[in-house]
Design a protein around this motif. Structure first.
Motif, short mmCIF file in Angstrom:
data_model
loop_
_atom_site.label_atom_id
_atom_site.label_comp_id
_atom_site.label_asym_id
_atom_site.label_seq_id
_atom_site.Cartn_x
_atom_site.Cartn_y
_atom_site.Cartn_z
N ASP A 160 0.81 -1.25 0.10
CA ASP A 160 0.08 -0.03 0.11
C ASP A 160 0.79 1.21 -0.03
O ASP A 160 0.25 2.40 -0.09
N SER A 161 2.33 1.09 -0.01
CA SER A 161 2.95 2.21 0.21
C SER A 161 3.25 2.95 -1.05
O SER A 161 2.96 2.15 -2.23
N GLY A 162 3.10 4.18 -1.26
CA GLY A 162 3.37 4.86 -2.50
C GLY A 162 2.65 6.50 -2.48
O GLY A 162 2.31 6.91 -1.28
N ASN A 163 2.77 7.12 -3.69
CA ASN A 163 2.17 8.31 -3.60
C ASN A 163 0.96 8.37 -4.48
O ASN A 163 0.63 7.78 -5.23
N TYR A 164 -0.25 8.80 -3.34
CA TYR A 164 -1.60 8.88 -3.89
C TYR A 164 -2.04 10.36 -4.30
O TYR A 164 -1.75 11.13 -3.77
N THR A 165 -2.81 10.32 -5.23
CA THR A 165 -3.59 11.23 -5.83
C THR A 165 -5.00 11.14 -6.15
O THR A 165 -5.30 9.94 -6.24
N CYS A 166 -5.86 12.12 -6.29
CA CYS A 166 -7.18 11.70 -6.60
C CYS A 166 -7.58 13.01 -7.62
O CYS A 166 -6.82 14.10 -7.77
N GLU A 169 -2.48 17.31 -4.92
CA GLU A 169 -1.03 17.21 -4.82
C GLU A 169 -0.73 15.64 -4.37
O GLU A 169 -1.82 15.18 -3.75
N LEU A 170 0.42 15.18 -4.37
CA LEU A 170 0.68 13.85 -3.92
C LEU A 170 0.57 13.79 -2.26
O LEU A 170 0.81 14.76 -1.68
#
Length: 226
Positions: free
Chosen positions: A198-204, A214-215
């Protein structure tokens, strides 16, 4: 202006005019100003009260015009077969004048007015205060987390909320991790029983708008080796 387009404004504590009353008792209840993101769908909840002695035979919505009659371009007219499909009338001719606007565009930043026309011309009337619609481009979208930081242990959970300066409860929101689309949708993303995957850079972002937030960086501790 027609003889019966006499109005009385009601002003609440917020200073927003939400009700107008006609000479024959007609009344329109408009919502507070509505803010929407370009490309989204918004609803203008609206109710009206016609005179008891008449039957409403036509309903009209127009923008930036206080009367909605004669040559005024309408966004919805119950007698027209050429209404723009972006404007959908969810109401009736009894007391519900709710209007839905889809694929919101900059041209929709306007004041919308509702008009009722009856079988007695003396009862034709437009609620003149109207409802103001503001359109934003979605550039100020951001992710808010239920946790102050983005560091998590395995098995924990977190809720991410996609927010803008406008309400987004009606919007179709997409979620991405490291640029790849997730199957989940909606303003809220709930992640439970977290693992390193689930680690990572999320955006919507909105499905009909290419602007992304933004991330938000989320890191879950790596699984221990056997």
């Amino acid at each position: 202006m027609e003889a019966n387009d006499v109005k009385a404004h009601w002003t609440g504590q917020s200073g927003v005019r939400v009700r107008v009353i006609g000479a024959l008792g007609q009344r329109v209840n408009y919502p507070d100003p509505v803010c929407g993101i370009k490309g989204s769908t918004i609803t203008l909840p609206c109710s009206f009260t016609p005179p008891k002695s008449v039957e409403i035979i036509r309903v009209i919505w127009c923008k930036n015009h206080k009367i909605c009659q004669r040559e005024t371009p309408s966004v919805y007219d119950s007698e027209s077969n050429n209404n723009n499909p972006r404007y959908r009338y969810l109401g009736d001719k009894k007391g519900d004048c709710t209007l839905q606007i889809s694929d919101l565009q900059e041209e929709d930043e306007a004041t919308f007015h509702f008009r009722m026309e009856a079988d007695d011309v003396k009862a034709h009337w437009t609620g003149q205060s109207g409802v103001r619609v503001t359109v934003e481009d979605g550039a100020q979208m951001e992710i808010r987390s239920s946790r102050d930081d983005g560091e998590f242990k395995r098995g924990e959970e977190v809720t991410l909320n996609c927010t803008t300066i406008c309400s987004i409860h009606q919007l179709e929101v997409s979620w991405f991790r490291d640029g790849s689309a997730l199957s989940e949708s909606g303003p809220t993303l709930h992640l439970s029983n977290l693992t390193a995957k689930d680690s990572g850079n999320y955006t919507c972002g909105l499905k009909n708008n290419h602007t992304l937030s933004e991330l938000y960086s989320l890191h879950v501790e790596a699984d221990e080796e056997g």
